[in-house]
Design a protein around this motif. Sequence first.
Motif, short mmCIF file in Angstrom:
data_model
loop_
_atom_site.label_atom_id
_atom_site.label_comp_id
_atom_site.label_asym_id
_atom_site.label_seq_id
_atom_site.Cartn_x
_atom_site.Cartn_y
_atom_site.Cartn_z
N ILE A 87 0.85 -1.19 0.00
CA ILE A 87 0.00 0.00 0.00
C ILE A 87 0.88 1.24 0.00
O ILE A 87 1.74 1.41 0.87
CB ILE A 87 -0.94 0.00 1.22
N CYS A 88 0.67 2.09 -0.99
CA CYS A 88 1.39 3.35 -1.11
C CYS A 88 0.34 4.46 -1.21
O CYS A 88 -0.74 4.24 -1.77
CB CYS A 88 2.27 3.37 -2.35
N TYR A 89 0.65 5.62 -0.67
CA TYR A 89 -0.36 6.68 -0.64
C TYR A 89 0.29 8.06 -0.73
O TYR A 89 1.47 8.23 -0.45
CB TYR A 89 -1.18 6.59 0.65
N PHE A 90 -0.55 9.02 -1.11
CA PHE A 90 -0.15 10.42 -1.12
C PHE A 90 -1.38 11.27 -0.89
O PHE A 90 -2.42 11.05 -1.51
CB PHE A 90 0.50 10.80 -2.46
N PHE A 91 -1.27 12.23 0.02
CA PHE A 91 -2.35 13.16 0.32
C PHE A 91 -1.96 14.53 -0.24
O PHE A 91 -1.04 15.17 0.27
CB PHE A 91 -2.56 13.27 1.83
N PHE A 92 -2.62 14.93 -1.32
CA PHE A 92 -2.37 16.26 -1.88
C PHE A 92 -2.83 17.31 -0.87
O PHE A 92 -3.78 17.10 -0.12
CB PHE A 92 -3.12 16.45 -3.20
N ASP A 98 1.28 19.77 -3.69
CA ASP A 98 0.33 19.77 -4.80
C ASP A 98 0.93 19.42 -6.15
O ASP A 98 0.28 19.53 -7.17
CB ASP A 98 -0.36 21.13 -4.89
N LYS A 99 2.17 18.96 -6.16
CA LYS A 99 2.85 18.63 -7.41
C LYS A 99 2.86 17.13 -7.66
O LYS A 99 3.05 16.33 -6.75
CB LYS A 99 4.30 19.13 -7.39
N VAL A 100 2.67 16.76 -8.91
CA VAL A 100 2.69 15.35 -9.29
C VAL A 100 4.05 14.73 -8.98
O VAL A 100 4.13 13.61 -8.50
CB VAL A 100 2.31 15.18 -10.78
N ARG A 101 5.12 15.47 -9.21
CA ARG A 101 6.45 14.92 -8.92
C ARG A 101 6.60 14.61 -7.44
O ARG A 101 7.27 13.64 -7.08
CB ARG A 101 7.58 15.82 -9.43
N GLN A 102 5.99 15.40 -6.55
CA GLN A 102 6.02 15.11 -5.12
C GLN A 102 5.32 13.77 -4.86
O GLN A 102 5.82 12.93 -4.11
CB GLN A 102 5.33 16.20 -4.32
N ALA A 103 4.14 13.63 -5.46
CA ALA A 103 3.38 12.38 -5.28
C ALA A 103 4.18 11.19 -5.78
O ALA A 103 4.26 10.15 -5.11
CB ALA A 103 2.04 12.47 -6.00
N CYS A 166 -4.47 18.95 -6.23
CA CYS A 166 -3.31 18.82 -7.11
C CYS A 166 -3.25 20.08 -7.98
O CYS A 166 -4.29 20.65 -8.34
CB CYS A 166 -3.47 17.58 -7.99
N SER A 167 -2.06 20.51 -8.31
CA SER A 167 -1.89 21.66 -9.19
C SER A 167 -2.75 21.50 -10.43
O SER A 167 -2.71 20.47 -11.11
CB SER A 167 -0.41 21.78 -9.60
N GLU A 168 -3.53 22.53 -10.71
CA GLU A 168 -4.47 22.47 -11.84
C GLU A 168 -3.77 22.18 -13.16
O GLU A 168 -4.30 21.48 -14.01
CB GLU A 168 -5.22 23.81 -11.92
N LEU A 169 -2.56 22.70 -13.31
CA LEU A 169 -1.81 22.48 -14.55
C LEU A 169 -1.31 21.05 -14.68
O LEU A 169 -1.08 20.57 -15.78
CB LEU A 169 -0.62 23.44 -14.62
N GLU A 170 -1.13 20.35 -13.55
CA GLU A 170 -0.57 19.01 -13.56
C GLU A 170 -1.61 17.91 -13.49
O GLU A 170 -1.30 16.75 -13.76
CB GLU A 170 0.42 18.86 -12.41
N LEU A 171 -2.83 18.25 -13.12
CA LEU A 171 -3.88 17.23 -12.94
C LEU A 171 -4.15 16.42 -14.21
O LEU A 171 -4.29 15.20 -14.13
CB LEU A 171 -5.16 17.87 -12.40
N PRO A 172 -4.20 17.04 -15.40
CA PRO A 172 -4.44 16.22 -16.60
C PRO A 172 -3.39 15.14 -16.80
O PRO A 172 -3.70 14.01 -17.16
CB PRO A 172 -4.42 17.24 -17.74
N ASP A 173 -2.11 15.47 -16.55
CA ASP A 173 -1.02 14.49 -16.68
C ASP A 173 -1.21 13.36 -15.66
O ASP A 173 -1.05 12.18 -16.01
CB ASP A 173 0.34 15.16 -16.47
N LEU A 174 -1.58 13.71 -14.45
CA LEU A 174 -1.80 12.70 -13.42
C LEU A 174 -2.92 11.75 -13.81
O LEU A 174 -2.75 10.54 -13.78
CB LEU A 174 -2.11 13.38 -12.08
#
Length: 180
Positions: A87-92, A98-103, A166-174
């Motif tokens: 189990i792996c997790y991330f809380f934005f 709020d960055k995908v790279r952080q997650a 999540c950053s609005e600009l990065e959400l589509p990539d995620l």
Amino acid sequence: MSDKEEKCHQLFRLTSDSGGDATYEWYKNRVEERVDNTCIWFLEQKKFQEWLQADSGPLLVSADPGCGKSVLARYLIDSYLPRSATICYFFFKDKVQDKVRQALCVLIHQLFSQKPYLIKHAMPEYNKDGEGLINSTESLWKVLRNAIGDPQSGPITIVLDALDECSELELPDLTQNVES
């Protein structure tokens, strides 16, 4: 792990960009624990039960703000999800985490902590980019995809909470990468 592999592994353990020492555990544990007899309605949902039995695929839980999604996520992570899976997790968290790279770094760190032999999937990128690896979202996706695709990785459950933060600009990539 070798010294070089351990150095690579620790590279993925991020703390708060604001200079504090807030870790991914801190962000999860700041969420209140569930109150007795809550979250049960979700556990009994047909879609959730089908998802638990499925080999793979995403499950999206959506509701209005303040309805308990983060409490549910913490409960699932801490107490309910089968321990037969990694189990792996991330809380934005808006404007803080709020960055995908952080997650991706957090997910990779957790995965390698639980299954150290998967570090081999990070080493080619680490050898190429060194510490810059954690700044390349594309390379991080590659490492995560290769590690979870390893036949020896076994079942892996990834919980992402508060996608709306999540950053609005990065959400589509995620979302595109999660779907694929």
